[in-house]
Design an enzyme around this catalytic site. Structure first.
Site, PDB file in Angstrom:
ATOM      1  N   ILE A 205       0.829  -1.219   0.000  1.00 55.19           N
ATOM      2  CA  ILE A 205       0.000   0.000   0.000  1.00 55.19           C
ATOM      3  C   ILE A 205       0.860   1.264   0.000  1.00 55.19           C
ATOM      4  O   ILE A 205       0.427   2.318  -0.473  1.00 55.19           O
ATOM      5  CB  ILE A 205      -0.964  -0.016   1.194  1.00 55.19           C
TER       6      ILE A 205
ATOM      7  N   ASP B 261       1.014  -0.430   9.591  1.00 51.22           N
ATOM      8  CA  ASP B 261       1.266   0.835  10.306  1.00 51.22           C
ATOM      9  C   ASP B 261       2.765   1.160  10.256  1.00 51.22           C
ATOM     10  O   ASP B 261       3.191   2.265   9.889  1.00 51.22           O
ATOM     11  CB  ASP B 261       0.800   0.645  11.766  1.00 51.22           C
TER      12      ASP B 261
ATOM     13  N   THR C  32      -6.940  -7.519  10.095  1.00 52.00           N
ATOM     14  CA  THR C  32      -6.727  -8.946   9.766  1.00 52.00           C
ATOM     15  C   THR C  32      -5.329  -9.432  10.123  1.00 52.00           C
ATOM     16  O   THR C  32      -5.015 -10.601   9.919  1.00 52.00           O
ATOM     17  CB  THR C  32      -6.941  -9.189   8.254  1.00 52.00           C
ATOM     18  N   GLY C  33      -4.500  -8.584  10.650  1.00 51.69           N
ATOM     19  CA  GLY C  33      -3.142  -9.012  11.030  1.00 51.69           C
ATOM     20  C   GLY C  33      -3.052  -9.187  12.531  1.00 51.69           C
ATOM     21  O   GLY C  33      -3.684 -10.077  13.117  1.00 51.69           O
TER      22      GLY C  33
ATOM     23  N   TYR D 109      -4.528  -7.837  14.806  1.00 51.13           N
ATOM     24  CA  TYR D 109      -5.815  -7.776  15.533  1.00 51.13           C
ATOM     25  C   TYR D 109      -6.677  -9.013  15.327  1.00 51.13           C
ATOM     26  O   TYR D 109      -7.769  -9.110  15.882  1.00 51.13           O
ATOM     27  CB  TYR D 109      -6.578  -6.490  15.164  1.00 51.13           C
TER      28      TYR D 109
HETATM   29  N1  APR Z   1       0.640  -3.145   2.234  1.00 50.97           N
HETATM   30  C1  APR Z   1      -0.610  -3.670   2.291  1.00 50.97           C
HETATM   31  N2  APR Z   1      -1.033  -4.486   3.277  1.00 50.97           N
HETATM   32  C2  APR Z   1      -0.139  -4.792   4.256  1.00 50.97           C
HETATM   33  C3  APR Z   1       1.186  -4.271   4.266  1.00 50.97           C
HETATM   34  C4  APR Z   1       1.554  -3.422   3.202  1.00 50.97           C
HETATM   35  N3  APR Z   1       2.776  -2.886   3.131  1.00 50.97           N
HETATM   36  N4  APR Z   1       1.811  -4.751   5.390  1.00 50.97           N
HETATM   37  C5  APR Z   1       0.926  -5.553   6.023  1.00 50.97           C
HETATM   38  N5  APR Z   1      -0.244  -5.579   5.346  1.00 50.97           N
HETATM   39  C6  APR Z   1      -1.469  -6.311   5.665  1.00 50.97           C
HETATM   40  C7  APR Z   1      -1.319  -7.523   6.549  1.00 50.97           C
HETATM   41  O1  APR Z   1      -0.957  -8.654   5.788  1.00 50.97           O
HETATM   42  C8  APR Z   1      -2.734  -7.652   7.096  1.00 50.97           C
HETATM   43  O2  APR Z   1      -3.539  -8.423   6.213  1.00 50.97           O
HETATM   44  O3  APR Z   1      -2.292  -5.422   6.426  1.00 50.97           O
HETATM   45  C9  APR Z   1      -3.265  -6.217   7.117  1.00 50.97           C
HETATM   46  C10 APR Z   1      -3.445  -5.633   8.511  1.00 50.97           C
HETATM   47  O4  APR Z   1      -2.484  -6.175   9.403  1.00 50.97           O
HETATM   48  P1  APR Z   1      -1.787  -5.268  10.556  1.00 50.97           P
HETATM   49  O5  APR Z   1      -0.880  -4.305   9.954  1.00 50.97           O
HETATM   50  O6  APR Z   1      -1.261  -6.205  11.592  1.00 50.97           O
HETATM   51  O7  APR Z   1      -3.013  -4.422  11.174  1.00 50.97           O
HETATM   52  P2  APR Z   1      -4.157  -4.855  12.185  1.00 50.97           P
HETATM   53  O8  APR Z   1      -4.468  -6.295  12.137  1.00 50.97           O
HETATM   54  O9  APR Z   1      -5.251  -3.861  11.958  1.00 50.97           O
HETATM   55  O10 APR Z   1      -3.497  -4.579  13.622  1.00 50.97           O
HETATM   56  C11 APR Z   1      -3.231  -3.241  13.979  1.00 50.97           C
HETATM   57  O11 APR Z   1      -0.942  -3.713  14.501  1.00 50.97           O
HETATM   58  O12 APR Z   1       0.796  -2.674  13.429  1.00 50.97           O
HETATM   59  C12 APR Z   1       0.043  -2.665  14.559  1.00 50.97           C
HETATM   60  O13 APR Z   1       0.028  -0.356  15.239  1.00 50.97           O
HETATM   61  C13 APR Z   1      -0.753  -1.387  14.667  1.00 50.97           C
HETATM   62  O14 APR Z   1      -1.449  -1.886  16.888  1.00 50.97           O
HETATM   63  C14 APR Z   1      -1.872  -1.841  15.550  1.00 50.97           C
HETATM   64  C15 APR Z   1      -2.171  -3.248  15.050  1.00 50.97           C
END
Ligand code: APR
Length: 259
Positions: A16, A39, A123-124, A126
């Site tokens: 992204i 993030d 989906t990561g 969380y």
């Molecule tokens: N581009 C697109 N998608 C991505 C990228 C990227 N560069 N990096 C990771 N992802 C995807 C992951 O594979 C996942 O499917 O983003 C999705 C969300 O995963 P997370 O980043 O872990 O976010 P989330 O599950 O919402 O958890 C949020 O994690 O990073 C910390 O500060 C954040 O505390 C918060 C928590």
């Protein structure tokens, strides 16, 4: 990788942080001070200016969204939204996740954004089940752009082959399979927005969704219901925990059926 698209929604596999869109959405945490996953990737790519601006925002509640500049990113803006942590589905996770997409799109539109990219929020780290999250993401975005023509393009950026396949399968599902679920989620999301904006808790929220959703024919009526209830709450100056009386619901449904 071929993009799976209709005229205003694209599904791609990639990163992204390199998307050339007006805004990218960030799956943030309530502090907005960065983290891992997407993030972390966004903060690394944007540079230190992003964190400095985030420090001025005072955090963000789950389901809500805040906007900053994009700094070194190709995107002009970053819309930070905080997804729900998955707790087996008993804590309004679906409604809060839908609110992430809806509030991000509303904020994007208010900021003049025409094209926006979303990661798969929650989906990561969380732990939200991927298929369920993709379903909510696709239907919420579809419902939003059906009544907001100024949003020209929404891109779902999937991080990996499996994620991409799930989004494409979800995308192909016919809207007709989902009206009742979608409209119930729309009603629930409107109630959540009313609770958030008036700092109240609607005690009979679940009952309202159960009773009103079958009476709602489309998202315009769902919106009309939300606007009427929001007006009633504002005029009656409700605070704290409150219950919407039956007679008010009946009046609103009558009004809604005229739209
Ligand atoms: N581009 C697109 N998608 C991505 C990228 C990227 N560069 N990096 C990771 N992802 C995807 C992951 O594979 C996942 O499917 O983003 C999705 C969300 O995963 P997370 O980043 O872990 O976010 P989330 O599950 O919402 O958890 C949020 O994690 O990073 C910390 O500060 C954040 O505390 C918060 C928590």
């Amino acid at each position: 990788m071929p993009e799976q698209t209709d005229d205003r929604i694209s599904i791609i596999m990639g990163d992204i942080t390199i998307q050339h869109v007006d805004a990218i959405a960030n799956a943030a945490n309530p502090t907005l001070l960065g983290g891992g996953g997407v993030d972390g990737a966004i903060h690394r790519a944007a540079g230190p200016g992003l964190l400095e601006e985030c420090r001025t925002l005072g955090g963000c509640r789950t389901g809500e969204a805040k906007i900053t500049k994009g700094y070194n990113l190709p995107a002009r803006f970053v819309i930070h939204t905080v997804g729900p942590v998955w707790r087996k589905g008993g804590k309004d996770e679906d409604v809060l996740l839908a609110a992430c997409y809806r509030n991000s799109l509303t904020l994007a539109e208010l900021s003049g954004v025409k094209t926006i990219a979303f990661p798969a929020i929650s989906t990561g780290a969380y732990g939200f089940p991927y298929e369920r999250a993709a379903n909510i993401a696709v239907w919420t975005v579809r419902e939003f752009i059906s009544t907001h023509p100024s949003m020209e393009r929404v891109v779902f950026v999937c991080h990996g082959e499996k994620a991409y396949r799930i989004y494409c399968e979800t995308f192909e599902k016919d809207w007709a399979d989902h009206p009742e679920t979608l409209l119930a989620e729309a009603i629930a999301a409107h109630l959540l927005m009313i609770e958030t904006s008036h700092n109240i808790r609607i005690r009979n929220r679940e009952e309202i969704v159960r009773r009103i959703a079958p009476a709602v024919k489309n998202s315009i009526q769902a919106l009309s219901f939300g606007i009427s209830l929001n007006t009633w709450v504002a005029v009656s100056r409700m605070t704290g925990d409150m219950t919407v009386p039956d007679k008010v619901l009946l009046q609103i449904v009558e009004q809604m059926n005229k739209t």
